[in-house]
Design an enzyme around this catalytic site. Structure first.
Site, PDB file in Angstrom:
ATOM      1  N   HIS A 101       0.839  -1.209   0.000  1.00  0.00           N
ATOM      2  CA  HIS A 101       0.000   0.000   0.000  1.00  0.00           C
ATOM      3  C   HIS A 101       0.861   1.242   0.000  1.00  0.00           C
ATOM      4  CE1 HIS A 101       0.795  -1.290   4.127  1.00  0.00           C
ATOM      5  NE2 HIS A 101       0.815  -0.011   4.460  1.00  0.00           N
ATOM      6  N   HIS A 103       0.871   5.184   1.189  1.00  0.00           N
ATOM      7  CA  HIS A 103       0.221   6.181   2.036  1.00  0.00           C
ATOM      8  C   HIS A 103       0.274   7.518   1.301  1.00  0.00           C
ATOM      9  CE1 HIS A 103       0.538   4.046   6.057  1.00  0.00           C
ATOM     10  NE2 HIS A 103       1.434   3.364   5.359  1.00  0.00           N
TER      11      HIS A 103
HETATM   12  P1  AMP Z   1       2.033   0.320   7.338  1.00  0.00           P
HETATM   13  O1  AMP Z   1       2.675   0.615   8.660  1.00  0.00           O
HETATM   14  O2  AMP Z   1       2.725   1.024   6.199  1.00  0.00           O
HETATM   15  O3  AMP Z   1       1.872  -1.159   7.101  1.00  0.00           O
HETATM   16  O4  AMP Z   1       0.607   0.978   7.409  1.00  0.00           O
HETATM   17  C1  AMP Z   1      -0.560   0.279   7.705  1.00  0.00           C
HETATM   18  C2  AMP Z   1      -1.652   1.306   7.859  1.00  0.00           C
HETATM   19  O5  AMP Z   1      -2.892   0.647   7.769  1.00  0.00           O
HETATM   20  C3  AMP Z   1      -1.637   2.041   9.212  1.00  0.00           C
HETATM   21  O6  AMP Z   1      -1.498   3.445   8.977  1.00  0.00           O
HETATM   22  C4  AMP Z   1      -2.986   1.682   9.831  1.00  0.00           C
HETATM   23  O7  AMP Z   1      -3.552   2.754  10.544  1.00  0.00           O
HETATM   24  C5  AMP Z   1      -3.796   1.313   8.601  1.00  0.00           C
HETATM   25  N1  AMP Z   1      -4.908   0.403   8.847  1.00  0.00           N
HETATM   26  C6  AMP Z   1      -4.901  -0.761   9.543  1.00  0.00           C
HETATM   27  N2  AMP Z   1      -6.117  -1.354   9.523  1.00  0.00           N
HETATM   28  C7  AMP Z   1      -6.925  -0.541   8.789  1.00  0.00           C
HETATM   29  C8  AMP Z   1      -8.301  -0.584   8.409  1.00  0.00           C
HETATM   30  N3  AMP Z   1      -9.109  -1.591   8.781  1.00  0.00           N
HETATM   31  N4  AMP Z   1      -8.797   0.428   7.651  1.00  0.00           N
HETATM   32  C9  AMP Z   1      -7.997   1.458   7.274  1.00  0.00           C
HETATM   33  N5  AMP Z   1      -6.681   1.552   7.590  1.00  0.00           N
HETATM   34  C10 AMP Z   1      -6.145   0.569   8.343  1.00  0.00           C
END
Ligand code: AMP
Length: 132
Positions: A101, A103
């Site tokens: 993903h 950001h």
């Molecule tokens: P990363 O640390 O790059 O893997 O980022 C994962 C992101 O996913 C974090 O910013 C979380 O807040 C976000 N996240 C986790 N679960 C969900 C969810 N159900 N819906 C939206 N965002 C999520």
């Protein structure tokens, strides 16, 4: 291939709710549940992959197209002055969710930076971007 223990696969499959901002054949974008800034958005490929290295180039091009579509709406709607676009790969880089993903952090002057979580009402932000 969808993996049922992956939260982003479940979101893509409609099994888990999200504030969806964008969707096309191969890409989905939704508000981050724990936003660092107003409009903190995640853009994901629908197909579960863990890294850019294992992704088909065509799928990466589609993902980039999706990111552009989101930016074209998100940044002006929020009146942002700029943005950070970040991909975390590997635990050492801060990756918590293995489904690849990007950001998007829309940035405004004096927004407090992207490394401290904020209390932000996602519904209110969603309505600003998408409408009532
Ligand atoms: P990363 O640390 O790059 O893997 O980022 C994962 C992101 O996913 C974090 O910013 C979380 O807040 C976000 N996240 C986790 N679960 C969900 C969810 N159900 N819906 C939206 N965002 C999520």
């Amino acid at each position: 291939m969808m993996t049922s223990n992956c939260v982003f696969c479940r979101i893509v499959a409609g099994m888990e709710s999200c504030y969806k901002l964008y969707e096309d054949e191969g890409v989905m974008a939704f508000l981050d549940i724990n936003p660092a800034v107003e409009g903190h958005t995640l853009v994901v490929p629908k197909k579960h992959v863990e890294s850019l290295e294992e992704m088909d180039v065509e799928d990466f091009v589609s993902l980039c197209r999706g990111i552009k579509e989101v930016l074209n709406v998100l940044i002006p709607k929020l009146g942002a002055d700029g943005y950070n676009l970040i991909l975390n790969k590997g635990r050492v880089a801060g990756q918590e969710i293995s489904h690849l993903h990007f950001h998007i952090f829309p940035r405004k002057k004096a927004d407090g930076g992207i490394f401290t979580p904020k209390r932000i009402d996602l519904g209110e932000v969603y309505r600003k971007i998408i409408g009532p």
